[in-house]
Design a protein around this motif. Structure first.
Motif, PDB file in Angstrom:
ATOM      1  N   GLY A   1      34.247  36.323  42.833  1.00 42.85           N
ATOM      2  CA  GLY A   1      35.214  37.048  44.314  1.00 42.85           C
ATOM      3  C   GLY A   1      35.388  38.271  44.399  1.00 42.85           C
ATOM      4  O   GLY A   1      34.526  38.461  45.327  1.00 42.85           O
ATOM      5  N   LEU A   2      35.562  39.212  43.283  1.00 41.69           N
ATOM      6  CA  LEU A   2      35.311  40.176  43.081  1.00 41.69           C
ATOM      7  C   LEU A   2      34.061  40.551  44.062  1.00 41.69           C
ATOM      8  O   LEU A   2      33.875  41.414  44.960  1.00 41.69           O
ATOM      9  CB  LEU A   2      36.061  40.581  42.039  1.00 41.69           C
TER      10      LEU A   2
ATOM     11  N   THR B   1      44.578  38.560  40.068  1.00 39.32           N
ATOM     12  CA  THR B   1      42.858  38.677  40.677  1.00 39.32           C
ATOM     13  C   THR B   1      42.967  37.982  42.024  1.00 39.32           C
ATOM     14  O   THR B   1      42.687  37.635  42.820  1.00 39.32           O
ATOM     15  CB  THR B   1      42.077  39.139  39.847  1.00 39.32           C
ATOM     16  N   ALA B   2      43.158  36.633  41.319  1.00 34.17           N
ATOM     17  CA  ALA B   2      43.046  34.893  42.303  1.00 34.17           C
ATOM     18  C   ALA B   2      44.501  35.456  43.986  1.00 34.17           C
ATOM     19  O   ALA B   2      43.688  35.383  44.556  1.00 34.17           O
ATOM     20  CB  ALA B   2      43.644  33.941  41.488  1.00 34.17           C
TER      21      ALA B   2
ATOM     22  N   ASP C   1      47.362  34.599  38.164  1.00 34.81           N
ATOM     23  CA  ASP C   1      46.294  35.182  38.617  1.00 34.81           C
ATOM     24  C   ASP C   1      46.506  36.097  39.005  1.00 34.81           C
ATOM     25  O   ASP C   1      45.964  35.948  40.299  1.00 34.81           O
ATOM     26  CB  ASP C   1      45.319  34.182  38.585  1.00 34.81           C
TER      27      ASP C   1
ATOM     28  N   TYR D   1      37.056  21.723  25.739  1.00 39.70           N
ATOM     29  CA  TYR D   1      37.916  21.524  27.129  1.00 39.70           C
ATOM     30  C   TYR D   1      38.550  22.515  27.638  1.00 39.70           C
ATOM     31  O   TYR D   1      38.445  23.636  28.186  1.00 39.70           O
ATOM     32  CB  TYR D   1      39.167  20.820  26.743  1.00 39.70           C
TER      33      TYR D   1
ATOM     34  N   THR E   1      31.484  21.768  29.973  1.00 35.89           N
ATOM     35  CA  THR E   1      32.578  20.588  31.024  1.00 35.89           C
ATOM     36  C   THR E   1      31.642  19.203  30.130  1.00 35.89           C
ATOM     37  O   THR E   1      32.637  18.289  29.807  1.00 35.89           O
ATOM     38  CB  THR E   1      32.935  20.790  32.242  1.00 35.89           C
TER      39      THR E   1
ATOM     40  N   LYS F   1      38.963  25.297  42.661  1.00 32.43           N
ATOM     41  CA  LYS F   1      38.950  27.075  42.637  1.00 32.43           C
ATOM     42  C   LYS F   1      38.104  27.196  42.988  1.00 32.43           C
ATOM     43  O   LYS F   1      37.115  26.774  42.391  1.00 32.43           O
ATOM     44  CB  LYS F   1      40.032  27.594  41.494  1.00 32.43           C
ATOM     45  N   PRO F   2      37.212  27.982  43.073  1.00 32.79           N
ATOM     46  CA  PRO F   2      37.691  29.618  44.219  1.00 32.79           C
ATOM     47  C   PRO F   2      38.038  29.327  45.714  1.00 32.79           C
ATOM     48  O   PRO F   2      37.463  28.159  46.391  1.00 32.79           O
ATOM     49  CB  PRO F   2      36.794  30.474  43.857  1.00 32.79           C
TER      50      PRO F   2
ATOM     51  N   TYR G   1      44.992  38.259  44.548  1.00 30.86           N
ATOM     52  CA  TYR G   1      44.692  39.656  45.916  1.00 30.86           C
ATOM     53  C   TYR G   1      43.558  39.209  46.218  1.00 30.86           C
ATOM     54  O   TYR G   1      43.327  38.782  47.495  1.00 30.86           O
ATOM     55  CB  TYR G   1      44.153  40.640  44.362  1.00 30.86           C
ATOM     56  N   LEU G   2      42.388  38.049  46.179  1.00 30.62           N
ATOM     57  CA  LEU G   2      41.335  38.055  46.111  1.00 30.62           C
ATOM     58  C   LEU G   2      42.024  36.803  47.128  1.00 30.62           C
ATOM     59  O   LEU G   2      41.194  36.566  49.032  1.00 30.62           O
ATOM     60  CB  LEU G   2      40.157  36.907  45.708  1.00 30.62           C
TER      61      LEU G   2
ATOM     62  N   THR H   1      42.265  24.807  38.086  1.00 34.72           N
ATOM     63  CA  THR H   1      40.490  24.431  37.709  1.00 34.72           C
ATOM     64  C   THR H   1      40.781  23.519  37.653  1.00 34.72           C
ATOM     65  O   THR H   1      40.217  22.161  37.997  1.00 34.72           O
ATOM     66  CB  THR H   1      40.085  25.669  36.738  1.00 34.72           C
ATOM     67  N   SER H   2      39.129  23.373  37.013  1.00 36.34           N
ATOM     68  CA  SER H   2      39.101  20.987  36.432  1.00 36.34           C
ATOM     69  C   SER H   2      40.183  21.261  35.340  1.00 36.34           C
ATOM     70  O   SER H   2      40.745  21.918  34.754  1.00 36.34           O
ATOM     71  CB  SER H   2      37.508  21.834  35.104  1.00 36.34           C
ATOM     72  N   LEU H   3      40.230  19.754  36.115  1.00 36.45           N
ATOM     73  CA  LEU H   3      41.546  19.595  35.550  1.00 36.45           C
ATOM     74  C   LEU H   3      41.392  18.658  34.245  1.00 36.45           C
ATOM     75  O   LEU H   3      40.385  17.875  34.225  1.00 36.45           O
ATOM     76  CB  LEU H   3      41.924  18.460  36.643  1.00 36.45           C
ATOM     77  N   HIS H   4      41.868  18.312  33.848  1.00 35.82           N
ATOM     78  CA  HIS H   4      41.968  17.300  32.512  1.00 35.82           C
ATOM     79  C   HIS H   4      42.225  16.215  32.753  1.00 35.82           C
ATOM     80  O   HIS H   4      43.170  16.101  33.487  1.00 35.82           O
ATOM     81  CB  HIS H   4      43.460  17.920  31.295  1.00 35.82           C
TER      82      HIS H   4
ATOM     83  N   HIS I   1      37.761  25.684  30.344  1.00 35.54           N
ATOM     84  CA  HIS I   1      38.907  25.224  31.916  1.00 35.54           C
ATOM     85  C   HIS I   1      39.445  26.393  31.863  1.00 35.54           C
ATOM     86  O   HIS I   1      39.384  27.602  32.876  1.00 35.54           O
ATOM     87  CB  HIS I   1      40.059  24.419  31.128  1.00 35.54           C
TER      88      HIS I   1
ATOM     89  N   LYS J   1      48.440  25.707  36.568  1.00 38.12           N
ATOM     90  CA  LYS J   1      48.984  26.004  35.029  1.00 38.12           C
ATOM     91  C   LYS J   1      49.654  27.549  35.211  1.00 38.12           C
ATOM     92  O   LYS J   1      48.791  28.322  35.952  1.00 38.12           O
ATOM     93  CB  LYS J   1      47.888  26.919  33.822  1.00 38.12           C
TER      94      LYS J   1
ATOM     95  N   ARG K   1      40.945  37.969  56.088  1.00 37.03           N
ATOM     96  CA  ARG K   1      39.787  38.337  56.596  1.00 37.03           C
ATOM     97  C   ARG K   1      39.676  37.162  57.626  1.00 37.03           C
ATOM     98  O   ARG K   1      38.976  37.547  59.118  1.00 37.03           O
ATOM     99  CB  ARG K   1      38.609  38.006  55.685  1.00 37.03           C
TER     100      ARG K   1
ATOM    101  N   SER L   1      35.273  33.110  38.367  1.00 32.95           N
ATOM    102  CA  SER L   1      35.433  32.740  39.723  1.00 32.95           C
ATOM    103  C   SER L   1      35.865  33.785  40.134  1.00 32.95           C
ATOM    104  O   SER L   1      35.515  34.089  41.386  1.00 32.95           O
ATOM    105  CB  SER L   1      36.059  31.140  40.303  1.00 32.95           C
ATOM    106  N   ASN L   2      37.013  34.568  39.905  1.00 35.12           N
ATOM    107  CA  ASN L   2      37.825  35.781  40.073  1.00 35.12           C
ATOM    108  C   ASN L   2      36.336  36.728  39.969  1.00 35.12           C
ATOM    109  O   ASN L   2      36.276  37.336  41.375  1.00 35.12           O
ATOM    110  CB  ASN L   2      38.541  36.389  38.568  1.00 35.12           C
TER     111      ASN L   2
ATOM    112  N   LEU M   1      43.067  38.433  49.875  1.00 38.94           N
ATOM    113  CA  LEU M   1      41.921  39.352  51.167  1.00 38.94           C
ATOM    114  C   LEU M   1      41.109  38.112  52.111  1.00 38.94           C
ATOM    115  O   LEU M   1      41.024  38.323  53.063  1.00 38.94           O
ATOM    116  CB  LEU M   1      40.654  39.797  50.190  1.00 38.94           C
TER     117      LEU M   1
ATOM    118  N   LYS N   1      36.646  29.383  33.557  1.00 43.98           N
ATOM    119  CA  LYS N   1      36.278  29.269  34.704  1.00 43.98           C
ATOM    120  C   LYS N   1      36.737  30.221  35.544  1.00 43.98           C
ATOM    121  O   LYS N   1      36.707  30.775  36.308  1.00 43.98           O
ATOM    122  CB  LYS N   1      37.017  27.547  35.129  1.00 43.98           C
ATOM    123  N   ALA N   2      38.227  30.403  35.165  1.00 42.81           N
ATOM    124  CA  ALA N   2      39.761  31.194  36.654  1.00 42.81           C
ATOM    125  C   ALA N   2      38.418  32.706  36.713  1.00 42.81           C
ATOM    126  O   ALA N   2      38.156  33.143  37.352  1.00 42.81           O
ATOM    127  CB  ALA N   2      40.172  31.216  36.014  1.00 42.81           C
TER     128      ALA N   2
END
Lengths: 140, 571
Positions: free
Chosen positions: B369-370, A15-16, A13, B354, B410, A118-119, A18-19, A97-100, B358, A66, A26, B365-366, A22, B361-362
């Motif tokens: 964050g942004l 974006t992730a 990801d 599920y 969830t 995350k995050p 990038y953040l 993220t949330s885990l199976h 799941h 993943k 910082r 949260s991005n 950052l 979420k990513a």
């Protein structure tokens, strides 16, 4: 606080990445931040940066679960094959993220420095630094 | 010469005389040898002397010669003084060779003692016995022997009559054979009589059966104990379309559906062998050429001795029932298929929930964050300006709501994987007390009145965490959807029913129209937009209760209030 020489971010990801870059910048955590988009790229980077004693070998790897091509679990399997000397210098922390439910069990059996949901944020980075590197972020 | 010499004529006459005597003696010897003349050969000091039977009555001699028994005279040393032709014949020995011979030679080895004993008793007076004699050919033949001592020419002799028993034995054997044959004939006769009686009884039974069987509404038939059709009633001939036919139909199997033949045949053969009742479902072709399902049944009919006299059977048309059953069967298959499909769909849905929770979420949260990064990059003046500040607030608000929804999803997916979770006796009053404490601010704020009566069933079998969730959701809903015109009044009570503990939660709130009730427990259903809610609570409650084998129902009246009934399974 003395910065870590190098941190490797492994996540597909952008974006992730990038953040997180950052955030680390910082917080002044690392001299250098490397980015890999999957496990295979991460392995390739480790090969390049950890060959010689003077190279900038990452002290910390933040690993997503993943990912395409090679996911976090496959990366860890391949990582186990690396020379022990290289591995001892590296701390791997998994970011999920949330885990199976079946993955939770799998992650708990891994020989890694820990895993966080995350995050990534300031508190989590501070905890990693305290636990594995005996350092602490300066008060914000 | 004083004595005159015999003259030649005299000599010739004397010579002639002697020659005649010699011839006579030779003839006699020949006659004796051939048995033509009875004679006695008496052993003397100068060799055997031959005596013809002189003086004996011709008629006796004829009698002796004519009789079929053997007759002989024995000297004391068992020499045969005389024997008749029959004896010679019996012993298969020429007469001349028997006479003068020691009779011991005809006694076979092993019977010497018997013979000696007979002789002893015979010389003492008379004796009688049986023993085999050895003929000239070596064969042994059974004889009956009777002895009498008598004087013969002033010499004692033993008169012996020898009777061939083999003929008698044969007669005995023939008699036995005849008796046996007669007995067999008698038995056969008896058997025939019995068979005839049985046949008549069978015919009477068959006739009686036919009269009964003609009357019944099914196809009826009889068969022999061997399984051959002996009768079919009119219904059969009506069914196959053969007018005016009666009696049996050896061609009935031609109307049987080819697919049903082997099984029907197999069972019939088994029943004939075992005598067990016959039952089979098969199809017969009717006059129109259509096959109809029949239930074929047959029972053996037995006589007093328990033997099967005939089989009596019926064929009942079960075509409609059979088709109905097939339709039901088909429907059940369809239902099972649908069920399997729904189960798969449910699994897919679980996985989807599920994955969705799941994977969402990513990105959220991005975005968060942004948004944070943007806030840090924006000059403070810009961020706090009247134009930008509400935008940022609304964005943060949207992010928060997005995150809450994902959290609910969830929770749902967690619940769906929770089947068969740990169940234990839970103190219901304690759970209600805890929930009440959590909701105290709302209860205070709304001036709500709570009535709790759970003494009837203080303990409920459930997962404690889930029970808390159920009570919390129902109670907070009752307070949340209160009528604006009156303070909430919520009553909780329990009672026991067959197999269930029932928890009732009754409020005096807004209530719902009946049309909405069945959607009340759906996921993300919200009926009141003025109240903060995720639309997930009742779905979760229903899921938890049903996962534990229970159920939840609701009654409601718009403007009056709602009543929820939760059925927990006993034990």
């Amino acid at each position: 606080m003395q910065k870590l020489a190098c941190v490797l971010l492994v996540d597909d990801d952008a974006t992730a990445n990038y953040l997180n870059q950052l955030l680390l910048k910082r917080l002044g955590v690392a001299e250098q931040v490397l980015v890999a988009l999957n496990g295979q790229e991460a392995l390739d980077l480790l090969h390049v940066h950890c060959q010689t004693p003077f190279a900038t070998c990452p002290a910390l790897v933040l690993l997503d679960v993943k990912m395409p091509v090679m996911d976090g679990f496959a990366f860890l399997e391949a990582y186990e094959e690396l020379p022990a000397a290289q591995r001892q210098a590296i701390t791997v922390v998994m970011l999920t993220t949330s885990l199976h439910p079946r993955d939770v069990e799998r992650v708990q059996q891994l020989k890694i420095g820990g895993f966080f949901n995350k995050p990534l944020n300031r508190e989590k980075v501070d905890e990693i630094l305290k636990t594995h590197f005996g350092r602490q972020l300066p008060e914000a | 010469m004083s004595e005159p010499l015999p003259i030649a004529a005299e000599l010739a006459r004397a010579n002639e005389e002697l020659r005649e005597q010699l011839e006579e003696a030779q003839d006699l010897i020949h006659a004796i040898r051939t048995g033509a003349v009875d004679a006695l050969a008496v052993q003397g000091a100068e060799g055997p002397r031959i005596f013809t039977l002189q003086g004996a009555d011709q008629s006796y001699r004829t009698l002796i010669e004519q009789m079929s028994e053997g007759a002989l005279l024995l000297a004391e040393d068992a020499t045969v003084l005389y024997c008749n032709a029959s004896l010679a014949e019996l012993l298969h020995c020429p007469l001349a060779e028997v006479m003068g011979r020691n009779f011991d030679e005809f006694v076979p080895p092993g019977f010497g003692k018997t013979w000696a004993a007979l002789m002893d008793r015979g010389w003492a007076g008379k004796s009688r016995g049986e023993l085999p004699l050895q003929t000239q050919t070596g064969a042994l033949l059974p004889f009956s022997v009777s002895m009498n001592v008598l004087e013969f020419n002033e010499t004692p002799a033993l008169a012996v009559i020898v009777t061939d028993l083999s003929a008698q034995r044969e007669i005995t054997a023939i008699r036995a054979q005849v008796a046996e044959q007669n007995a067999l004939l008698d038995r056969k006769n008896e058997e025939l009589k019995r068979e005839e009686a049985a046949r008549q009884a069978g015919e009477r039974a068959a006739a009686e059966a036919s009269r009964v069987l003609e009357g019944i509404p099914q196809i009826a038939w009889t068969a022999t104990p061997q399984g051959i059709n002996s009768y079919l009633n009119r219904r059969w001939f009506d069914y196959i379309g053969r007018e005016n036919a009666v009696g049996s139909d050896q061609g009935w199997t031609a109307h049987l559906h080819p697919d049903d033949r082997p099984a029907a045949r197999q069972q019939w053969v088994e029943c004939l062998a075992s005598g067990e009742p016959y039952e089979v479902e098969y199809r017969f072709r009717n006059r129109a050429g259509d096959y109809r399902w029949m239930l074929g049944r047959a029972q053996p009919s037995r006589n007093a001795q328990g033997a099967i006299m005939q089989w009596i059977g019926t064929c009942t048309d079960i075509h409609e029932q059979k088709l109905a059953l097939q339709r039901i069967d088909q429907a059940q298959h369809q239902l099972r298929d649908n069920n399997a499909q729904l189960t798969r769909a449910n699994v897919d849905l679980d996985n989807f929930i599920y994955t969705a929770s799941h994977d969402l979420k990513a990105p959220i949260s991005n975005i968060e964050g942004l948004l944070d990064a943007l806030l840090l990059e924006l000059p403070a003046a810009t961020a706090q300006s009247a134009e930008i500040s509400p935008l940022l607030d609304l964005m943060q608000d949207s992010v928060n709501r997005f995150k809450r929804t994902i959290e609910h999803l969830t929770e749902v997916s967690r619940l769906q994987k929770e089947h068969g979770s740990y169940v234990a006796p839970v103190d219901l009053a304690a759970v209600i007390h805890d929930v009440r404490l959590d909701l105290e601010p709302v209860i205070q704020g709304t001036g709500a009145r709570l009535e709790v009566d759970v003494q009837a069933t203080p303990v409920v079998l459930f997962s404690e965490k889930n029970l808390r969730s159920v009570v919390f959701n129902l109670l907070s809903n009752a307070l949340k959807y209160r009528a604006p015109t009156r303070p909430p009044h919520v009553r909780l009570r329990t009672w026991a029913e067959a197999g269930h503990t029932v928890l009732e939660v009754r409020d005096n709130g807004l209530g719902l129209e009946a049309a909405y009730l069945d959607r009340l427990f759906g996921m993300f259903q919200r009926f009141h937009d003025h109240v903060e809610g995720s639309g997930i609570g009742l779905y979760m409650v229903k899921k938890m209760v049903e996962n534990a084998g229970g159920r939840i129902t609701v009654t409601s009246e718009l403007g009056t209030g709602s009543v929820f009934f939760v059925y927990f399974v006993h034990q």
